[in-house]
Design a protein around this motif. Structure first.
Motif, short mmCIF file in Angstrom:
data_model
loop_
_atom_site.label_atom_id
_atom_site.label_comp_id
_atom_site.label_asym_id
_atom_site.label_seq_id
_atom_site.Cartn_x
_atom_site.Cartn_y
_atom_site.Cartn_z
N ARG A 46 -43.59 -24.50 -44.92
CA ARG A 46 -41.94 -24.56 -44.53
C ARG A 46 -42.55 -25.36 -43.61
O ARG A 46 -43.26 -25.16 -42.69
CB ARG A 46 -41.60 -23.90 -45.16
CG ARG A 46 -41.24 -22.53 -43.35
CD ARG A 46 -40.09 -21.37 -44.59
NE ARG A 46 -40.33 -20.07 -43.46
CZ ARG A 46 -39.25 -20.44 -42.05
NH1 ARG A 46 -38.51 -21.19 -42.44
NH2 ARG A 46 -39.59 -19.18 -41.70
N ASN A 68 -34.05 -26.50 -52.39
CA ASN A 68 -34.55 -25.77 -51.12
C ASN A 68 -35.88 -26.96 -50.23
O ASN A 68 -36.83 -27.05 -50.51
CB ASN A 68 -35.25 -24.80 -51.48
CG ASN A 68 -35.64 -23.82 -50.26
OD1 ASN A 68 -36.01 -24.66 -48.35
ND2 ASN A 68 -36.38 -22.54 -49.79
N HIS A 71 -37.64 -34.22 -47.43
CA HIS A 71 -37.41 -32.37 -46.68
C HIS A 71 -36.86 -32.54 -45.63
O HIS A 71 -36.82 -33.73 -44.64
CB HIS A 71 -39.35 -32.21 -46.37
CG HIS A 71 -40.04 -32.36 -47.75
ND1 HIS A 71 -39.99 -31.36 -48.50
CD2 HIS A 71 -40.64 -32.72 -47.99
CE1 HIS A 71 -41.13 -31.16 -49.76
NE2 HIS A 71 -41.61 -32.43 -49.55
N GLU A 72 -35.63 -31.50 -45.93
CA GLU A 72 -35.74 -31.06 -43.76
C GLU A 72 -35.02 -29.32 -44.48
O GLU A 72 -35.40 -28.51 -44.98
CB GLU A 72 -34.32 -31.63 -44.35
CG GLU A 72 -33.39 -31.00 -45.51
CD GLU A 72 -31.73 -32.49 -46.02
OE1 GLU A 72 -31.80 -32.51 -44.92
OE2 GLU A 72 -31.22 -31.48 -47.12
N LEU A 73 -35.21 -28.76 -43.41
CA LEU A 73 -34.18 -27.55 -43.05
C LEU A 73 -33.38 -27.15 -43.56
O LEU A 73 -32.90 -27.80 -43.96
CB LEU A 73 -34.00 -27.45 -41.45
CG LEU A 73 -35.35 -27.67 -40.22
CD1 LEU A 73 -34.29 -27.36 -38.86
CD2 LEU A 73 -37.01 -26.97 -40.46
N TYR A 74 -33.93 -26.12 -44.37
CA TYR A 74 -32.73 -25.76 -45.38
C TYR A 74 -31.49 -24.78 -44.57
O TYR A 74 -31.43 -24.69 -43.62
CB TYR A 74 -33.52 -24.34 -46.30
CG TYR A 74 -32.28 -24.02 -47.15
CD1 TYR A 74 -31.70 -24.72 -48.42
CD2 TYR A 74 -31.11 -22.80 -47.16
CE1 TYR A 74 -30.97 -24.40 -49.56
CE2 TYR A 74 -30.50 -22.34 -48.22
CZ TYR A 74 -30.34 -23.08 -48.83
OH TYR A 74 -29.34 -23.23 -49.89
N GLU A 134 -36.93 -27.66 -47.71
CA GLU A 134 -37.86 -27.82 -46.78
C GLU A 134 -39.43 -26.62 -46.91
O GLU A 134 -39.87 -26.83 -45.48
CB GLU A 134 -37.11 -26.35 -45.90
CG GLU A 134 -38.04 -25.73 -44.64
CD GLU A 134 -36.82 -24.75 -43.50
OE1 GLU A 134 -37.74 -24.02 -43.16
OE2 GLU A 134 -35.80 -24.65 -43.87
N VAL A 192 -32.99 -19.65 -47.17
CA VAL A 192 -34.48 -20.26 -47.08
C VAL A 192 -35.64 -20.00 -47.92
O VAL A 192 -36.84 -20.55 -48.66
CB VAL A 192 -34.62 -21.28 -45.60
CG1 VAL A 192 -35.40 -19.63 -45.06
CG2 VAL A 192 -35.59 -21.52 -45.39
#
Length: 642
Positions: A488, A314, A284-287, A316, A305
């Motif tokens: 998120r 996505n 998982h990571e920021l989009y 996130e 996002v």
């Protein structure tokens, strides 16, 4: 051998089920035994679908059903929409009591899901020749374990305390003593939910490879819900709040601990640290989307996002409800372009967004008067006059609302909306802004194309854009699928910053995670010293950092149903949600910002008076439930006349 018929009524509820995923879309039967249910894949999965159906819709449902999106100070629907089931509307104006209906239905609905989950956990078995293997049974039991805890966490988040019998399946012929139980202290319920969510996370996978399982509970989902719950439990409303010192059950047992406990913050910190660690380990990571020059395209990133699914990259998303809800996009689309055109955002949201230079435009209001903002002179903000040049930005993937590539606001725009940060332009639709699907500027002037001066018009001069799918074409009725994101990664980062500031003021990680959000948003990051391209802050000043973190949270998570709980848990709802609300002049016909002209549109104008009293922090228990069960106690302050 048949199982006792006392459980069969639960199966009859299957007719009201929704489909979590395609495989859960099953028919119910009318005369079933428990053996028939748990040896039949379709019937068992229908029962599981019913358990899942209690997860609130985080987009449309938070506005129209539970009301969490409306009861904060972000969204503002037309008041006359109350006649179509918007029962959050009378609540924000203080027009409700212990007999007021509520479409959220937690008191009546969540216990049914909890009980069904309990039955499912106890009876689900592998079904030979199907995908219900021993491994799948273990997952289903863990999913039900989490959902029971999650629903209890929603229950207490709404009512403060509630009857609590997590492992007990009440028989239909049970005695009065068994069925009419009283509330259990808040901390006891939170502690149980904390353990159940954590234990379920140890069993479930971080993700599923099968698309058909999209929306099923994962370990990361468990940790996300747990983290949010523990943050609320550590916050001032329920951590050392003297207002509830005398709130007890019928036998005099305190239902809230009115003594402050710093360990609650520590526990919330550990929960968020674990969540972030496990989420990032699972990919998982920021989009983010990127420009051709390799820089982050903040405009496109902060729009998509909310529209891209996990399968579309996505990563996130930590917790999603898979159902699509096109009514949301319809209600924030202009009337003259095929929308319902009356779901706006408040002036306080407009005021909250940063400028393109990363500074807050407004620092407060003179004596609390929202018509007299205290403007930050360093921000470059002004709300007088109209721009003479296009506001051009660095974006290669975003031109949905401007009508011209790289232009955030065209020449002639009211200066209040110029030189604002990228997130602003994905959240607010203001008067005369270009609307690409109708290839024209929106017209919110009185009796203009998008203001018929009824409930289907922006009552305060704004429509919302937050969470709208960029490809949903209201003009042609083409509504695109958008995931229902409950939680998120950005929220996890911001919550972690907030908790670190309470537990370990001055910790460098506060800036690390705060800056991850600001970097994606395309605005200057914070530093502890004067540096080119950064904004200097005093990291060791706990009050200053608390304010900065809350400002960032307000902007990043606006319109996502989080704000109301934030104001509650900070004990700020009484101040923020009580009083006059403002926007632009709904009755304005002139392109003017002259406050002496009653027809000037671009003037701060009061459009609604909201009421928020101390008792509103918790929903009241329906009076007929109190009348039926002498062991219940009404929510704090609801028995007092005001």
């Amino acid at each position: 051998m048949k199982i006792q018929l006392k459980y069969i009524f639960l199966i009859l509820l299957l007719g009201t089920m929704f489909s979590c995923t395609d495989y859960l879309d099953k028919e119910s039967d009318t005369e079933l035994t428990m053996d028939m249910v748990f040896t039949d894949k379709d019937r068992m999965e229908s029962m599981l679908a019913y358990v899942y159906s209690g997860i609130p819709d985080p987009t449309w449902g938070s506005l129209n059903r539970t009301g969490w999106g409306v009861m904060g100070d972000d969204w503002t629907p037309s008041e006359r929409w109350q006649q179509w089931g918007w029962d959050a509307i009378p609540k924000i104006t203080g027009n409700w009591n212990t007999a007021t209906p509520w479409a959220g239905g937690y008191w009546g609905d969540l216990p049914k899901r909890i009980r069904t989950a309990n039955i499912l956990r106890a009876n689900v078995v592998p079904i030979e020749g199907t995908t219900i293997t021993a491994q799948e049974v273990e997952y289903i039991q863990a999913e039900c374990r989490f959902l029971q805890a999650y629903y209890y966490s929603l229950f207490v988040n709404c009512y403060g305390v509630c009857p609590f019998q997590p492992d007990y399946i009440a028989p239909t012929n049970g005695s009065t003593e068994e069925l009419l139980t009283g509330p259990v202290p808040y901390d006891e319920i939170i502690e149980w939910c904390d353990n159940e969510m954590l234990e379920a996370s140890k069993i479930l996978p971080a993700s599923y490879t099968q698309a058909i399982k999209y929306g099923r509970v994962t370990s990361v989902m468990c940790l996300a819900a747990r983290a949010r719950m523990l943050l609320f439990a550590a916050s001032p409303l329920v951590n050392g709040n003297p207002d509830y010192a005398n709130f007890t059950d019928t036998e005099g047992t305190p239902l809230f601990n009115s003594s402050y406990d710093q360990n609650k913050w520590t526990k919330a910190l550990e929960a968020h640290r674990l969540l972030i660690q496990e989420a990032e380990a699972a990919g998982h990571e920021l989009y983010k989307m990127y420009n051709d020059d390799g820089s982050i395209d903040a405009f496109a990133s902060t729009a998509w996002v909310h529209a891209r699914t996990y399968a579309d990259g996505n990563k996130e998303i930590l917790f999603a409800r898979p159902q699509n809800q096109t009514e949301f996009d319809r209600h924030i689309s202009p009337y003259g372009a095929g929308g319902n055109g009356g779901l706006g955002m408040t002036q306080s949201v407009v005021d909250a967004f940063f400028m393109d230079n990363g500074l807050s435009p407004i620092l407060g209001y003179e004596n609390g008067d929202k018509t007299k903002p205290i403007i930050n002179p360093e921000s470059g903000y002004t709300e007088s006059g109209f721009s003479t040049n296009d506001d051009v930005r660095n974006t290669d993937n975003w031109n949905w609302y401007d009508g011209q590539e790289k232009v955030a606001a065209k020449a002639g725009t009211f200066n209040m909306y110029v030189n604002r940060e990228p997130r602003f332009y994905n959240a607010i639709l203001w008067n005369e802004r270009y609307y690409i699907w109708d290839r024209r500027n929106v017209d919110f002037y009185q009796y203009g194309k998008d203001n018929n001066y009824t409930h289907d018009a922006p009552q305060n001069g704004y429509l919302g854009l937050k969470r709208k799918h960029p490809n949903s074409d209201s003009k042609n009725g083409s509504w695109q699928y958008r995931p229902g994101i409950v939680y998120r990664l950005a929220e996890a980062y911001l919550s972690y910053c907030e908790i670190l500031n309470e537990v370990s003021p001055g910790n460098q990680e506060i800036l690390t995670y705060l800056n991850l959000i600001r970097e994606r948003a395309g605005i200057p990051q914070y530093a502890t010293s004067q540096q080119d391209g950064y904004i200097a802050v005093n990291l060791t000043d706990q009050d200053e950092m608390r304010e900065l973190i809350r400002r960032e949270r307000r902007v990043e998570l606006c319109g996502e149903g989080v704000r109301y709980d934030d104001l509650r848990r900070w004990k700020e709802a009484e101040d923020v949600l009580d009083g006059d609300f403002y926007g632009m002049n709904f009755s304005g016909t002139d392109k003017s910002d002259d406050p002496s002209n009653p027809k000037a549109f671009f003037v701060r104008t009061q459009y609604q008076k909201r009421v928020y009293q101390k008792k509103y922090y918790w929903f009241p228990i329906y009076q007929d439930e109190i009348d039926k069960n002498p062991n219940l106690v009404q929510s704090p302050y609801w028995t007092e006349s005001e």
